[in-house]
Design an enzyme around this catalytic site. Structure first.
Site, PDB file in Angstrom:
ATOM      1  N   SER A   1      17.792 -54.272  43.829  1.00  0.00           N
ATOM      2  CA  SER A   1      18.100 -52.890  43.466  1.00  0.00           C
ATOM      3  C   SER A   1      19.578 -52.627  43.644  1.00  0.00           C
ATOM      4  O   SER A   1      20.169 -53.070  44.633  1.00  0.00           O
ATOM      5  CB  SER A   1      17.317 -51.934  44.356  1.00  0.00           C
ATOM      6  OG  SER A   1      15.947 -51.989  44.044  1.00  0.00           O
TER       7      SER A   1
ATOM      8  N   GLU B   1       8.046 -44.269  43.131  1.00  0.00           N
ATOM      9  CA  GLU B   1       8.643 -44.715  44.380  1.00  0.00           C
ATOM     10  C   GLU B   1       8.097 -43.953  45.578  1.00  0.00           C
ATOM     11  O   GLU B   1       7.841 -42.744  45.486  1.00  0.00           O
ATOM     12  CB  GLU B   1      10.156 -44.492  44.269  1.00  0.00           C
ATOM     13  CG  GLU B   1      10.929 -45.230  45.313  1.00  0.00           C
ATOM     14  CD  GLU B   1      12.421 -44.922  45.237  1.00  0.00           C
ATOM     15  OE1 GLU B   1      13.093 -45.293  46.188  1.00  0.00           O
ATOM     16  OE2 GLU B   1      12.885 -44.319  44.251  1.00  0.00           O
TER      17      GLU B   1
ATOM     18  N   THR C   1       4.406   1.823   6.220  1.00  0.00           N
ATOM     19  CA  THR C   1       4.212   0.913   7.355  1.00  0.00           C
ATOM     20  C   THR C   1       3.620  -0.388   6.824  1.00  0.00           C
ATOM     21  O   THR C   1       3.043  -0.402   5.726  1.00  0.00           O
ATOM     22  CB  THR C   1       3.218   1.484   8.405  1.00  0.00           C
ATOM     23  OG1 THR C   1       1.963   1.689   7.753  1.00  0.00           O
ATOM     24  CG2 THR C   1       3.721   2.768   9.029  1.00  0.00           C
TER      25      THR C   1
ATOM     26  N   HIS D   1      12.709 -41.949  40.412  1.00  0.00           N
ATOM     27  CA  HIS D   1      13.364 -42.143  41.710  1.00  0.00           C
ATOM     28  C   HIS D   1      12.819 -41.115  42.697  1.00  0.00           C
ATOM     29  O   HIS D   1      12.654 -39.946  42.339  1.00  0.00           O
ATOM     30  CB  HIS D   1      14.879 -41.932  41.529  1.00  0.00           C
ATOM     31  CG  HIS D   1      15.651 -41.900  42.823  1.00  0.00           C
ATOM     32  ND1 HIS D   1      16.292 -40.768  43.285  1.00  0.00           N
ATOM     33  CD2 HIS D   1      15.873 -42.869  43.750  1.00  0.00           C
ATOM     34  CE1 HIS D   1      16.891 -41.051  44.443  1.00  0.00           C
ATOM     35  NE2 HIS D   1      16.650 -42.305  44.741  1.00  0.00           N
ATOM     36  N   ASN D   2      12.528 -41.531  43.935  1.00  0.00           N
ATOM     37  CA  ASN D   2      12.002 -40.597  44.954  1.00  0.00           C
ATOM     38  C   ASN D   2      10.981 -39.643  44.337  1.00  0.00           C
ATOM     39  O   ASN D   2      11.137 -38.422  44.389  1.00  0.00           O
ATOM     40  CB  ASN D   2      13.146 -39.805  45.608  1.00  0.00           C
ATOM     41  CG  ASN D   2      13.968 -40.690  46.536  1.00  0.00           C
ATOM     42  OD1 ASN D   2      13.669 -41.875  46.710  1.00  0.00           O
ATOM     43  ND2 ASN D   2      15.007 -40.144  47.134  1.00  0.00           N
TER      44      ASN D   2
ATOM     45  N   SER E   1       0.831  -1.217   0.000  1.00  0.00           N
ATOM     46  CA  SER E   1       0.000   0.000   0.000  1.00  0.00           C
ATOM     47  C   SER E   1       0.858   1.257   0.000  1.00  0.00           C
ATOM     48  O   SER E   1       0.356   2.374  -0.024  1.00  0.00           O
ATOM     49  CB  SER E   1      -0.902   0.001   1.227  1.00  0.00           C
ATOM     50  OG  SER E   1      -0.100  -0.109   2.397  1.00  0.00           O
TER      51      SER E   1
ATOM     52  N   TYR F   1      27.172 -20.653  20.579  1.00  0.00           N
ATOM     53  CA  TYR F   1      28.627 -20.674  20.755  1.00  0.00           C
ATOM     54  C   TYR F   1      29.092 -19.434  21.519  1.00  0.00           C
ATOM     55  O   TYR F   1      28.676 -18.312  21.231  1.00  0.00           O
ATOM     56  CB  TYR F   1      29.314 -20.724  19.390  1.00  0.00           C
ATOM     57  CG  TYR F   1      30.824 -20.618  19.491  1.00  0.00           C
ATOM     58  CD1 TYR F   1      31.573 -21.732  19.889  1.00  0.00           C
ATOM     59  CD2 TYR F   1      31.481 -19.428  19.220  1.00  0.00           C
ATOM     60  CE1 TYR F   1      32.955 -21.644  20.001  1.00  0.00           C
ATOM     61  CE2 TYR F   1      32.849 -19.339  19.322  1.00  0.00           C
ATOM     62  CZ  TYR F   1      33.588 -20.446  19.715  1.00  0.00           C
ATOM     63  OH  TYR F   1      34.953 -20.366  19.837  1.00  0.00           O
TER      64      TYR F   1
ATOM     65  N   GLU G   1       9.796 -48.228  49.865  1.00  0.00           N
ATOM     66  CA  GLU G   1      10.861 -48.398  50.827  1.00  0.00           C
ATOM     67  C   GLU G   1      10.186 -48.126  52.165  1.00  0.00           C
ATOM     68  O   GLU G   1       9.726 -47.018  52.427  1.00  0.00           O
ATOM     69  CB  GLU G   1      11.972 -47.396  50.550  1.00  0.00           C
ATOM     70  CG  GLU G   1      13.248 -47.742  51.254  1.00  0.00           C
ATOM     71  CD  GLU G   1      14.356 -46.769  50.886  1.00  0.00           C
ATOM     72  OE1 GLU G   1      14.811 -46.058  51.795  1.00  0.00           O
ATOM     73  OE2 GLU G   1      14.745 -46.710  49.711  1.00  0.00           O
TER      74      GLU G   1
ATOM     75  N   HIS H   1      11.867 -37.972  52.449  1.00  0.00           N
ATOM     76  CA  HIS H   1      13.205 -38.551  52.376  1.00  0.00           C
ATOM     77  C   HIS H   1      13.755 -38.577  53.800  1.00  0.00           C
ATOM     78  O   HIS H   1      14.173 -37.546  54.325  1.00  0.00           O
ATOM     79  CB  HIS H   1      14.088 -37.713  51.448  1.00  0.00           C
ATOM     80  CG  HIS H   1      15.272 -38.477  50.935  1.00  0.00           C
ATOM     81  ND1 HIS H   1      16.344 -37.884  50.342  1.00  0.00           N
ATOM     82  CD2 HIS H   1      15.538 -39.797  50.935  1.00  0.00           C
ATOM     83  CE1 HIS H   1      17.228 -38.811  49.998  1.00  0.00           C
ATOM     84  NE2 HIS H   1      16.758 -39.975  50.351  1.00  0.00           N
TER      85      HIS H   1
ATOM     86  N   ASP I   1       8.873 -43.525  49.952  1.00  0.00           N
ATOM     87  CA  ASP I   1       9.594 -43.839  51.190  1.00  0.00           C
ATOM     88  C   ASP I   1       8.623 -43.594  52.327  1.00  0.00           C
ATOM     89  O   ASP I   1       8.208 -42.450  52.526  1.00  0.00           O
ATOM     90  CB  ASP I   1      10.785 -42.884  51.370  1.00  0.00           C
ATOM     91  CG  ASP I   1      11.941 -43.255  50.467  1.00  0.00           C
ATOM     92  OD1 ASP I   1      11.892 -44.352  49.910  1.00  0.00           O
ATOM     93  OD2 ASP I   1      12.876 -42.443  50.317  1.00  0.00           O
TER      94      ASP I   1
END
Length: 783
Positions: free
Chosen positions: A547, A336, A188, A306-307, A184, A732, A385, A351, A338
């Site tokens: 384990s 898992e 812009t 795990h855990n 146009s 990099y 566990e 834990h 505990d």
């Protein structure tokens, strides 16, 4: 982004979200603050700020939201359940590892508007086609760069935008494109002119080259041209190639070009095909459930956590039921717990001997019931566990039985004494408890227990803390930790007594009492102490599982690789991270898969190459969490030593040649507006030790938008059935560590050859469209 919003005028929910709502953002019982939330006009962005004037605002994209949960469905909202009724509460769950957003609206109606509105927006996004998504993406950039919000862009705004988009283009070239797009001639760019500008900017010379190589007239691919390309480059099966060519034209050729009528493909259709799932490096057939699921359970690699309750580190991190929900949603099939004696007779999970927070065992079991089979119907193993006394063990058994009901596997499938594992297919929808058991399967099936038999039994007590290897007991790190112990309260090791002797500690194992009720919940996964491969071969039952810490497993792998593989053809093995990884870092799972170890437990909450590989291996086979091991790891009469793959029968090495051609719209890593990435690509092979390798392309200065390499990398692969290939893009930096840009990992066996796109993933394993790499892949026999 017209398409998402076109139906909002008739949608009261979206209308009221656009007007905006004040809601409480809840972080804990005590942190509840009012925030003003509104949906932006683009129907793609949620904007919110605190009520205080002049405060900075935050935004997130609807794209980032995975799902909406209604009512008290998060720990935070459950903790304030007495204060706010469920019909005013909801939770936005984000993709990846980002925390949930818990909200309370002022009324049930306002909550419903947001719940229904968000669900609709998420659904709209899921139903969007590729080209709509791209338009959407372009429009989002347009809004970001249109600083004065007048819906048009002048040249300085365009220059800022290019920097934001990771393009460092010379001014002259950018201006020339700007003038061409400004049809146009107003100085812009309006909406559609900007889309044209973007499309000229992203013109793919690399794809045009390939297109013109195969096009008879340089303008289009005739049906025959396309067939030739599919047969010679993409190595599609010869007999289906004509049918495939027709289908691709139907599917990807835009209908507004006359080409579709001519049964031919234009450059636009060709690009759409190459950017689609069929043009991706991952073979679509292997993305769905394609493996035999009727083999014994121990013949599969099993996605394992795990855990699982930990969201952060292993010492003072936050424990949460969300850990289970997230892992299960990622296709994890072994989680898992505990368990420790808790107050009011309720067992708790945390834990032990650390400052990690505590959650109720009961809540974990409820989450398991609700989420275990949302993404996969194959069995889930709950690895326990158990540090509870007999009383609370009974409570554990009660919770498992009442909450899980018939989802909990309570006896062998046919009530007979089995000689090998049932298959994932036979165990669909079942939750298996892994833990200590009094006696064996045989006794429990041979009729009722004699009355004089007590309701408890003794088993040797083991826990992970006890397994901090003897070899690391005199490693410096432990000595250092012992010094710190007074301040850090390093885990004191469960039921292990330490005898101080010449500055070395010898753990003594103690006995533990086990309740019969809990013991009876264990059927196919009885935890036992491992003596030796020879002992197992002679004495072990198939349902006994041992384990190892990662260092024990490495020792076995080095000393008796082939025996380890044999052992795993008969029994399950679990390997978990060393107790020294208190930061929740992970070991490389590939080493363990090389031994045929099924349950390689990783800290799912920690992003990095290890979880990338786990996601890569389990992204095949419908993401169901089970992947069939190669046949040479399942046969007792075959021998395979991962250290010397050349010795196995059926050994056929392959050569992998990857030409890294180009990158598209790589995300920015540096927040500074002016900085643009200098990208390079590294291709890594993960597999048996002989196959471990990596090679890199050059780096390209200042261009994350459309860097071009044309660099060729070559690899030899000795055990292709076990190999994974990981593509990494980094920024990099000669002065400091390179920044991570994106990655994609997949099994070598799932690679499609030819010209392919690789759709990059973030650190968290979530997609970052439209970032991709364009490569050419060839696999040949090395004979």
């Amino acid at each position: 982004s017209h398409n998402v919003c076109q139906d909002r005028t008739g949608d009261d929910n979206l209308q009221s979200m656009i007007v905006g709502t004040v809601m409480r953002k809840i972080k804990s019982r005590t942190w509840k603050k009012q925030r003003y939330f509104k949906l932006q006009e683009d129907c793609m962005t949620i904007w919110y700020k605190s009520k205080k004037a002049g405060n900075a605002h935050s935004t997130f994209s609807v794209n980032d939201v995975e799902t909406v949960r209604e009512g008290h469905q998060s720990e935070v909202l459950l903790s304030i359940a007495d204060e706010f009724p469920p019909d005013r509460c909801f939770t936005l769950v984000f993709r990846g590892r980002r925390g949930n957003l818990d909200l309370v609206a002022d009324s049930a109606d306002e909550a419903q508007s947001w719940i229904k509105g968000m669900k609709k927006l998420i659904e709209n996004l899921e139903n969007m086609g590729e080209s709509e998504k791209l338009d959407q993406w372009i429009c989002e950039w347009f809004k970001k760069a249109d600083k004065n919000n007048d819906g048009r862009m002048n040249f300085p705004e365009i220059r800022v935008l290019l920097k934001m988009m990771n393009v460092d283009m010379n001014e002259h070239h950018a201006h020339r494109l700007f003038m061409t797009a400004d049809k146009s001639q107003t100085g812009t760019l309006e909406d559609d002119e900007f889309v044209l500008f973007y499309k000229m900017l992203t013109q793919r010379e690399d794809v045009l080259r390939v297109f013109q190589d195969y096009s008879g007239d340089g303008q289009k691919l005739s049906l025959r041209d396309l067939e030739e390309f599919l047969r010679d480059e993409q190595l599609e099966e010869v007999d289906g190639v004509q049918q495939l060519a027709m289908e691709l034209i139907q599917r990807y050729e835009p209908s507004d070009t006359g080409t579709k009528m001519l049964k031919a493909m234009s450059i636009d259709g060709f690009l759409m095909y190459l950017a689609s799932a069929e043009g991706s490096i991952f073979h679509p057939r292997q993305q769905s459930l394609y493996q035999d699921m009727t083999q014994p359970l121990n013949h599969y690699f099993i996605s394992s956590s795990h855990n699982t309750y930990l969201m952060e580190d292993q010492l003072r991190g936050h424990s949460s039921v969300e850990g289970y929900i997230r892992a299960l949603k990622r296709g994890c099939r072994c989680v898992e717990v505990d368990c420790w004696d808790g107050p009011n007779g309720e067992p708790i999970v945390y834990h032990g001997h650390t400052f990690t927070s505590k959650i109720l065992f009961k809540d974990v079991v409820i989450a398991l019931r609700n989420y275990a089979f949302k993404v996969s119907e194959y069995p889930v193993i709950l690895s326990t566990e158990n540090h509870c006394g007999v009383e609370q063990q009974r409570v554990m058994a009660q919770h498992l039985n009442t909450i899980l009901g018939d989802k909990l596997l309570k006896s062998t499938l046919d009530g007979k004494i089995p000689v090998s594992f049932p298959s994932p297919e036979e165990l669909k929808g079942k939750i298996l408890l892994k833990g200590k058991k009094i006696g064996g399967l045989e006794e429990s099936l041979n009729g009722p227990v004699e009355p004089e038999d007590s309701l408890t039994g003794e088993v040797s007590d083991e826990d992970e803390a006890a397994d901090i290897d003897e070899d690391s007991l005199h490693s410096n790190s432990l000595r250092r930790m012992a010094k710190k112990r007074s301040t850090l309260q390093f885990p004191s090791y469960g039921s292990i007594k330490f005898i101080q002797f010449n500055s070395r500690s010898f753990p003594q194992k103690s006995k533990q009492r086990l309740s019969k009720e809990l013991s009876d919940c264990v059927v196919y996964c009885k935890s036992v102490h491992f003596s030796s491969f020879k002992h197992s071969r002679i004495h072990s039952k198939f349902y006994e599982i041992s384990s190892f810490t990662e260092s024990k497993a490495r020792k076995h792998l080095r000393e008796a690789g082939a025996e380890f593989v044999h052992h795993n053809a008969r029994q399950l093995t679990r390997v978990y991270p060393s107790g020294l990884r208190t930061d929740s870092s992970n070991f490389n799972p590939q080493e363990m898969w090389n031994t045929g170890t099924q349950i390689v437990a990783l800290n799912f909450q920690t992003a990095g190459v290890e979880m990338d590989l786990n996601d890569g291996l389990f992204s095949q086979n419908g993401r169901c969490g089970y992947v069939l091991k190669p046949d040479f790891m399942r046969m007792s009469e075959r021998s395979f030593d991962p250290e010397v793959p050349i010795n196995r029968e059926g050994y056929r090495p392959l050569s992998l040649c990857i030409q890294v051609i180009s990158g598209q719209q790589l995300p920015k890593v540096n927040i500074k507006e002016s900085s643009v990435v200098d990208p390079f690509v590294r291709v890594e092979i993960h597999g048996v030790p002989l196959d471990q390798a990596k090679q890199e392309t050059r780096y390209i200065d200042n261009n994350g938008f459309n860097p071009v390499w044309y660099d060729t990398l070559r690899f030899t692969i000795h055990a292709p059935e076990l190999a994974l290939v990981r593509f990494v893009v980094e920024d990099y930096d000669k002065a400091s560590r390179n920044d991570f840009v994106g990655q994609y990992s997949l099994p070598f066996s799932c690679i499609q050859q030819g010209y392919r796109h690789i759709h990059l993933l973030s650190k968290d394993g979530t997609s970052i469209p439209p970032a991709s790499l364009f490569v050419h892949v060839r696999i040949t026999n090395l004979v």
